[in-house]
Design an enzyme around this catalytic site. Structure first.
Site, short mmCIF file in Angstrom:
data_model
loop_
_atom_site.label_atom_id
_atom_site.label_comp_id
_atom_site.label_asym_id
_atom_site.label_seq_id
_atom_site.Cartn_x
_atom_site.Cartn_y
_atom_site.Cartn_z
CG HIS A 174 -9.91 35.84 61.40
ND1 HIS A 174 -11.16 35.36 61.09
CD2 HIS A 174 -9.05 35.19 60.57
CE1 HIS A 174 -11.08 34.47 60.12
NE2 HIS A 174 -9.80 34.34 59.78
CG HIS A 176 -4.94 35.65 58.28
ND1 HIS A 176 -4.64 34.39 58.76
CD2 HIS A 176 -6.24 35.59 57.88
CE1 HIS A 176 -5.70 33.61 58.64
NE2 HIS A 176 -6.69 34.32 58.11
#
Length: 229
Positions: A174, A176
């Protein structure tokens, strides 16, 4: 932005079986904007913050879908992002395509802190193939622009962590996006994290989605049209 009355009536999709990850049947370039709001309640133990990188520990899990990579990291079948993708967890969604999903962080470091993830089950960037990487990261600039416009922030971090030594705690790869507003250090922001305010998150997510839709309309022919879910 999404109105309070319409968003209150919308619900997250029913969970799919835990053995299957259902993906939308769309063309490679099709973009799907997700207008509905669904709440993600912080799970037990999610209050701890990790220094400097914006990660929050997930519940321990021993389930792994892949052998460890060069960093010793295997994919965690119990991670919260997979539950969101399967419809078993809720989130304030900002953007969704065939290959990518973006949603607000449930323990944000700042207002507008969000995550961009691929829909494939991979733990780190070491495990991504080139096509998936391209399909996910091409969404990053337009997502960042929409978040900046919706929040009015003065700066933004784009961070990505791989492995426990890099403070990765959720083992689904992922990215951010963390808006910045003042002079606080990352350690200070991390130490002061609080659960997402659902009322504000509903408003903010709607503003981000509206800006994404307006940008799509203003640039006809760019990687396909948005389909409203």
């Amino acid at each position: 932005s999404t109105s309070g009355s319409s968003s209150a009536s919308e619900r997250a999709r029913a969970p799919t079986p835990t053995h299957a990850l259902a993906l939308p049947r769309a063309s490679t370039n099709a973009r799907a904007r997700v207008p509905e709001r669904a709440r993600m309640a912080p799970r037990a133990g999610e209050g701890a913050a990790h220094e400097a990188v914006g990660e929050v520990p997930s519940a321990p899990s021993t389930a792994r879908a892949s052998p460890p990579n060069a960093l010793g990291v295997g994919y965690d079948l119990g991670n919260p992002f997979l539950r969101i993708l399967r419809g078993q967890g809720a989130a304030f969604k900002l953007l969704e395509t065939e290959h990518a999903l973006a949603f607000l962080d449930s323990m944000p470091m700042t207002r507008g802190h969000c995550l961009l993830i691929p829909k494939v089950q991979v733990a780190t960037v070491l495990d991504l193939d080139e096509d998936t990487t391209a399909a996910v990261l091409r969404e990053l600039p337009r997502l960042a622009r929409a978040v900046v416009e919706a929040t009015g922030c003065a700066g933004m971090h784009v961070l990505q962590n791989n492995g426990e030594q890099a403070m990765q705690t959720v083992f689904h790869v992922h990215f951010h996006l963390i808006p910045r507003y003042g002079g606080e250090s990352m350690s200070e922001l991390s130490a002061n994290r609080r659960p997402l305010d659902n009322a504000d998150a509903e408003v903010l997510a709607g503003e981000v989605r509206s800006r994404l839709a307006l940008a799509e309309i203003s640039t006809p022919g760019s990687l396909g049209a948005i389909s409203r879910l």
